[in-house]
Structures are given as C-alpha cells and as structure tokens.
Write a protein that holds these residues in place. Structure first.
Motif, PDB file in Angstrom:
ATOM      1  N   UNK A  47       0.677  -1.190   0.172  1.00  0.00           N
ATOM      2  CA  UNK A  47       0.057   0.178   0.121  1.00  0.00           C
ATOM      3  C   UNK A  47       0.765   1.293  -0.008  1.00  0.00           C
ATOM      4  N   UNK A  49      -0.176   5.278  -0.785  1.00  0.00           N
ATOM      5  CA  UNK A  49      -0.730   6.500  -1.603  1.00  0.00           C
ATOM      6  C   UNK A  49      -0.912   7.671  -0.646  1.00  0.00           C
ATOM      7  N   UNK A  51      -3.086   9.622   0.644  1.00  0.00           N
ATOM      8  CA  UNK A  51      -4.095   9.756   1.670  1.00  0.00           C
ATOM      9  C   UNK A  51      -3.623   9.184   3.019  1.00  0.00           C
ATOM     10  N   UNK A  52      -3.019   8.122   2.861  1.00  0.00           N
ATOM     11  CA  UNK A  52      -2.529   7.251   4.278  1.00  0.00           C
ATOM     12  C   UNK A  52      -0.869   7.904   4.421  1.00  0.00           C
ATOM     13  N   UNK A  53      -0.265   8.136   3.500  1.00  0.00           N
ATOM     14  CA  UNK A  53       1.206   8.386   3.826  1.00  0.00           C
ATOM     15  C   UNK A  53       1.430   9.738   4.349  1.00  0.00           C
ATOM     16  N   UNK A  54       0.612  10.755   3.484  1.00  0.00           N
ATOM     17  CA  UNK A  54       0.923  12.101   3.903  1.00  0.00           C
ATOM     18  C   UNK A  54       2.212  12.603   3.453  1.00  0.00           C
ATOM     19  N   UNK A  56       4.840  13.093   5.164  1.00  0.00           N
ATOM     20  CA  UNK A  56       5.890  12.480   5.798  1.00  0.00           C
ATOM     21  C   UNK A  56       6.231  11.332   4.973  1.00  0.00           C
ATOM     22  N   UNK A  60       9.379  10.262   2.891  1.00  0.00           N
ATOM     23  CA  UNK A  60      10.565   8.917   3.258  1.00  0.00           C
ATOM     24  C   UNK A  60      10.692   8.315   1.862  1.00  0.00           C
ATOM     25  N   UNK A  61       9.550   8.249   1.193  1.00  0.00           N
ATOM     26  CA  UNK A  61      10.034   7.756  -0.279  1.00  0.00           C
ATOM     27  C   UNK A  61      10.883   8.200  -1.320  1.00  0.00           C
ATOM     28  N   UNK A 156       2.401  -4.204   6.321  1.00  0.00           N
ATOM     29  CA  UNK A 156       1.830  -2.655   5.721  1.00  0.00           C
ATOM     30  C   UNK A 156       2.805  -2.194   4.610  1.00  0.00           C
ATOM     31  N   UNK A 157       2.649  -0.981   4.329  1.00  0.00           N
ATOM     32  CA  UNK A 157       3.262  -0.451   3.134  1.00  0.00           C
ATOM     33  C   UNK A 157       4.636  -0.309   3.432  1.00  0.00           C
ATOM     34  N   UNK A 158       5.323   0.390   4.448  1.00  0.00           N
ATOM     35  CA  UNK A 158       6.539   0.152   4.657  1.00  0.00           C
ATOM     36  C   UNK A 158       7.482  -1.258   4.718  1.00  0.00           C
ATOM     37  N   UNK A 159       6.638  -1.898   5.422  1.00  0.00           N
ATOM     38  CA  UNK A 159       7.114  -3.452   5.730  1.00  0.00           C
ATOM     39  C   UNK A 159       7.208  -3.946   4.225  1.00  0.00           C
ATOM     40  N   UNK A 161       7.448  -2.625   1.365  1.00  0.00           N
ATOM     41  CA  UNK A 161       8.375  -2.124   0.579  1.00  0.00           C
ATOM     42  C   UNK A 161       9.911  -2.697   1.168  1.00  0.00           C
ATOM     43  N   UNK A 361     -10.446   4.606   0.423  1.00  0.00           N
ATOM     44  CA  UNK A 361      -9.252   5.380   0.293  1.00  0.00           C
ATOM     45  C   UNK A 361      -9.346   6.497  -0.207  1.00  0.00           C
TER      46      UNK A 361
ATOM     47  N   UNK B  34      -6.992   3.548  10.554  1.00  0.00           N
ATOM     48  CA  UNK B  34      -8.020   3.576   9.516  1.00  0.00           C
ATOM     49  C   UNK B  34      -9.522   3.519   9.712  1.00  0.00           C
ATOM     50  N   UNK B  39      -7.374  11.106  11.225  1.00  0.00           N
ATOM     51  CA  UNK B  39      -5.956  11.283  11.172  1.00  0.00           C
ATOM     52  C   UNK B  39      -5.506  12.809  11.124  1.00  0.00           C
ATOM     53  N   UNK B  70      -4.455  -2.255   6.808  1.00  0.00           N
ATOM     54  CA  UNK B  70      -3.268  -2.345   6.548  1.00  0.00           C
ATOM     55  C   UNK B  70      -2.576  -0.872   6.811  1.00  0.00           C
ATOM     56  N   UNK B  73       1.030   1.348   9.039  1.00  0.00           N
ATOM     57  CA  UNK B  73       2.223   1.189   8.633  1.00  0.00           C
ATOM     58  C   UNK B  73       2.625   2.640   8.263  1.00  0.00           C
ATOM     59  N   UNK B  74       1.820   3.167   7.432  1.00  0.00           N
ATOM     60  CA  UNK B  74       2.216   4.507   7.005  1.00  0.00           C
ATOM     61  C   UNK B  74       1.272   5.575   7.954  1.00  0.00           C
ATOM     62  N   UNK B  78       2.731   9.258   9.693  1.00  0.00           N
ATOM     63  CA  UNK B  78       2.108  10.311   9.561  1.00  0.00           C
ATOM     64  C   UNK B  78       1.518  11.245  10.619  1.00  0.00           C
ATOM     65  N   UNK B  81       4.264  12.744  12.493  1.00  0.00           N
ATOM     66  CA  UNK B  81       4.667  14.137  12.026  1.00  0.00           C
ATOM     67  C   UNK B  81       3.818  15.168  12.142  1.00  0.00           C
ATOM     68  N   UNK B  97       0.842  -5.538  11.365  1.00  0.00           N
ATOM     69  CA  UNK B  97       0.592  -4.229  11.019  1.00  0.00           C
ATOM     70  C   UNK B  97       0.684  -2.899  11.961  1.00  0.00           C
ATOM     71  N   UNK B 100       4.578  -3.106  12.820  1.00  0.00           N
ATOM     72  CA  UNK B 100       5.299  -2.604  11.619  1.00  0.00           C
ATOM     73  C   UNK B 100       5.248  -1.002  11.719  1.00  0.00           C
ATOM     74  N   UNK B 104       8.367   1.411  12.553  1.00  0.00           N
ATOM     75  CA  UNK B 104       8.688   2.641  11.666  1.00  0.00           C
ATOM     76  C   UNK B 104       8.527   4.002  12.043  1.00  0.00           C
TER      77      UNK B 104
END
Lengths: 417, 140
Positions: A47, A49, A51-54, A56, A60-61, A156-159, A161, A361, B34, B39, B70, B73-74, B78, B81, B97, B100, B104
């Motif tokens: 995952x 995107x 919306x969830x990553x913001x 930060x 990070x990416x 999860x996304x970072x895991x 990746x 999402x 979620x 958030x 999931x 994780x992000x 977020x 921050x 999740x 993780x 992170x």
C-alpha cells in the motif's frame, strides 16, 4: 535473529544505505515476534498513497529513492486514493493529487510496478502452495494464505517495500506451519446467495474471535464457492476479525478434511450460522432515514464478472436523481469490461466507474461526504461498511439486488429475508 | 507524579520502542487508525466506538485488540509528523501491521498483558512503560 552472510552484508551497508535501513527495520519487527531468521520471498504487494502516507511518507519515499533503493523482487501496488480522470469532479485537492503523482514516480523509480489494485490475486499474480510472499492489503493476505496456500503476514506499506528491497521478510506468523492450522470450527447451515451473504458470514465469524492468529474452519457449505465469493468472505474476516487465514473443508488446499485443517482431532463447532443469523446481520443497520443518496460497489475492487453482473442489473435503467452510484475496479478488469460493453451500460445508467482506487481510500472523503450531503452509504461489501467508519457515514449492508434497487429508487429498504 | 501512588505493575509479552510515560486512555474496543481515527485531528470518530470523541494525542492507549486494515504502517509515522500520535499503544492482542507501523514511526508498542490491563487501568492513570524490561507501571 540469525542472519545469513548476505543479510549481514546488507545490514553492514555493503548493498547500499537503503538496503541497510530496510533490513534493520525488518529486524526490529522480526525481533518483536521472536522470528529466528528471514525467509526469501518471490513477490511483494504494498500500500502506498498520499491519503494514508501524508507528507512524511512522501518525503520518506523520496529519501529512499535518493539513496538508490531498488526492489529486487516484483512489487505491485494496492489501490490508491485518486482516479486522476475523476479527481476534479470529485473535488479532490489539486495539491494532494499532484503529490500522489510524485509518489507514483518515486515508486516506479524504485522498480515498483504500480498496478493500483487490491485484487492482485485475481488479476496480476497467483502464488502457489507454500510460496512465501509479502503482501498487504489484508484482503490480499487472507486470499493468498487461504485459497492459494501461499504464505504471508499482513505487510503494511513500509514493511512490504522493505521486503521488496531486501527480497526477504522475517519468518514469523503465517510463514510458520504452526500458525496455519484451524483454531475454531464454523458450521454453515444455509445457502449463501449473494456476495453480501459471504461478507456477512465473514463478519459473524470475524467478530466471534477478533484475533490475528484465529483461523476459522468452515464446513457445511452447500456448493463450491467462486473466487469472488471467497474474496468477500476473506475481506470480511480480515476486516472484522483482523484474521489472515481461513479454511473451507474440501475447498481450500490445506483443508482436504477437518482433521487436516486442525492438524489433529477437530474441536466441537464453536459457531453455527444459518439464515436467521445472516438476517440478523442485515437487520442490524439503521435505516430510520431511508434516503439512498450514495450506493457503492467497492472494497474490494470488482472483478470482470462482478462488473458483468452489475451491468446486467443496471441495463436499461437509470440511477435515481439525487443518488450517486460508484463502482471501483482495477485497470485490467476495466479494460476488458470496456471492450465488452459492460462499462458503457453502467455509464448509461448513471453509474460512475473509478479505476485504480478503492472508495474508502479516496483522498478528501470526509469533505466529499459533507459537501454532497451523504448520510447513508449502501453497499454489498461487508468490508466497506466496516472500514469506512472514521468518515462518519451511516453504513448499510444489503444484497446486490437491494443495492441496485436503492440506486434506482433513491430509497433503502429494511432487510429482506 | 509525586502525588500519585504506585498501584500496580503489569508484565507484557512483547514490546518495541523507547521508555515512555503518560496518561492512560483505556478502551474495551479494538483499534485501527483507518477504521476509527480522524488522522487530521487525532480524535476517534467512528460512530459508536467506545472512545468516540476522545483524543489519542499524547496518550498511552490501551486496546484489547487490533482491527483489520493495513494502514497503520504509513498512518503512524504520518500522525507522528502531524504531532497527533499517542505516546504508546498497549494491546492485549495486536497484529503485525500495528507493530510494523509503530517500529517505523518510533511509537512504543506492547502486546499481551498480565494481569488484565482493562481490569486494572483507568483513564488518566499515569503509566510508565519500560519496553526493555517488558514492564508497565501504573500510578494513581
């Protein structure tokens, strides 16, 4: 954790800074779960995107990319938060949409295949029995473990990746044989006539034992399920129960019989689900305001066959004025459905088709709800009506025909037996 | 701190993160960033959630379970921050999740408790977590 020579070299930075950061992070997670070592993987699904990553997560990416991060196994992406063709009409933030495009560019630069689908198991990659992968979203995980007999935890996304960058994941949870056996027995004593019924079954079993390591074993099903039915069952179990695996006796590959599913003498049934139990699920939603201004077929994305079935139901009809209907799907099913005329039929009826996203999402969804005056959200997805709660919709699970009727009449009815 | 008395300590099965202390927020319902959390404000907004309307910001949050999804994780980095994160998450049973995401984001997280935290800890108790020792101390 016990590390191989290659993994020690990764940790020491001999394969670059990004690899060292990724494996150090994986070790922190692995040590939490007392993982003894890593297991090589063939595939990751992540995952990612805005919306969830913001901001930060985007930073990070970018940082990872600048350090030369590059995935060494195939990595695909989950559904994202915007279909760029519809973003403006939906009132999504231009600035955030621009960030989403930068985010995609970062991922592609790191050798990620941006498929933008939560049904990769139906459309992109089907791992075999015993194959170790690192997948997220939860619906992909439970399908991989249960239906394919592949092995993955929720990643999860970072895991995911990190797993793509190192080509491995800590060996714990559902990578281990001992966690894959059934933990409770569910007897099903009814026909399951609609995708919503399969989701309702998953809701009941998931809520019964909300535990990642709970593995329900279903028996008594009156016919072999389809891929879409298993998809809705799995997504609901993962959503309501945080579960990562199920067995269906005589159907899923690690459950040829009850004893094998449990790894020994099966326990007595813990749960029996018949028509009355399913009807109580449908009756449990608040329809005191019967207005249907929003009907959504999403979460998970629709397969080609779901699109076909929906097109047949909407053919020659027209969505009620004041009601908005959304369908989400992946690019592959969308292309096929376009060629076959299903999408044209849906559009002619007034249905909006979004590609590469899942509804819950969507960027700016709470604001979208307020701006459109949406209160009730009617869906045939048990997962969707659960997961979208933080956006404060009044969600209502209904069978597919009832959802279509709500879309055409602008009114949602009480539960039909 | 000086006016509070140590009332109990709990052992946890697993832990990640740094030592931390803060005020408790206790839920009898599970959690997912979620499913349950706005958030952008740090408020629990899912209608009907046991903590609906409460803020998790800077709290040590006790949840019996993790919900599916999931996103953590992000979502955890977020909300760190955005300065909307809890100081720690204390779960009866969690899922990968959450771990993780916490690892992170640098949020302290524990799983498994003895005795039962939900019978022991009240909202606004002062809680100190020592992840290395796998211990939680409660002051009231």
């Amino acid at each position: 954790m016990r590390l191989t020579a290659l993994e020690q070299a990764m940790l020491a930075g001999e394969h670059g800074e990004a690899v060292a950061e990724a494996i150090a992070y994986q070790i922190r997670v692995g040590e939490f779960f007392d993982a003894e070592d890593f297991v090589p993987i063939t595939n990751a699904h992540m995952m990612g995107d805005i919306e969830v990553m913001g901001d930060s997560g985007l930073a990070h990416l970018g940082c990872f990319r600048s350090k030369g991060a590059r995935c060494r196994v195939p990595v695909t992406t989950n559904a994202r938060c915007a279909d760029f063709a519809h973003a403006a009409r939906l009132g999504q933030d231009e600035e955030e949409i621009a960030k989403e495009k930068r985010l995609i560019a970062h991922l592609q630069a790191m050798n990620v295949v941006t498929t933008d689908t939560c049904i990769n198991y139906q459309t992109v990659y089907q791992p075999h029995l015993g194959e170790h992968v690192a997948w997220g979203d939860t619906g992909t995980v439970i399908y991989a473990n249960s239906v394919f007999g592949a092995r993955t935890n929720f990643e999860s996304g970072p895991a995911a990746l990190a797993a793509g960058i190192t080509g491995r994941t800590p060996r714990y949870g559902f990578h281990l044989e001992r966690h894959r056996r059934g933990t409770f027995r569910v007897v099903v004593d009814t026909e399951l006539d609609d995708l919503a019924d399969w989701g309702a079954l998953g809701k009941l079993a998931g809520e019964f034992r909300q535990n990642y390591y709970a593995v329900p074993v279903f028996e008594g099903l009156r016919r072999a399920p389809t891929s879409d039915e298993l998809k809705h069952l799995g997504c609901a179990l993962a959503s309501y129960g945080s579960m990562a695996m199920f067995h269906i006796v005589g159907v899923t590959p690690e459950a040829p019989d009850l004893a094998t599913a449990f790894g020994g003498t099966p326990p007595e049934p813990a749960l029996r689900i018949g028509r009355a139990e399913l009807d109580r699920v449908y009756a449990g939603y608040d329809v005191s305001d019967p207005g249907a201004t929003l009907v959504v077929f999403s979460g998970p994305q629709l397969s080609l066959f779901e699109l076909k079935a929906l097109a047949e139901r909407f053919a020659g009809q027209r969505v009620h004025p004041g009601c908005q209907v959304f369908v989400t799907t992946g690019r592959g099913p969308a292309r096929d459905a376009e060629a076959l005329g299903y999408l044209a039929t849906l559009r002619e009826a007034g249905v909006t088709i979004l590609e590469g996203v899942c509804f819950y999402i969507l960027q700016n969804l709470s604001e979208m709800r307020r701006r459109n005056g949406w209160h009730n959200l009617v869906s045939n997805s048990a997962k969707l009506v659960n997961i979208i709660g933080a956006h404060r919709f009044n969600t209502i699970l209904r069978r597919t025909d009832e959802c279509v009727a709500a879309a055409l009449t602008g009114r949602v009815t009480g539960a039909q037996s | 701190m000086s006016e509070r008395q140590h009332i109990a300590s709990m052992r946890v099965a697993r832990a990640v993160g740094e030592p931390v202390e803060g005020l408790a927020l206790v839920s009898t319902e599970g959690f997912s960033p979620r499913y349950d959390l706005d958030r952008w404000s740090g408020l629990i907004t899912k209608p009907g959630h046991k903590l609906e309307g409460r803020s998790i910001v800077d709290r040590i949050c006790f949840f019996p379970t993790a919900k599916g999804g999931i996103a953590a994780g992000w979502a955890f980095p977020d909300i760190v921050a955005k300065k909307l994160a809890p100081r720690a998450l204390v779960f009866g049973v969690t899922n990968p999740v959450m771990v993780q995401g916490a690892a992170f984001a640098g949020i302290t997280l524990t799983e498994g408790w003895e005795p039962d935290a939900l019978a022991l800890v009240r909202n606004d108790d002062l809680v100190r977590i020592d992840p290395a020792e796998r211990l939680i101390h409660i002051y009231r």
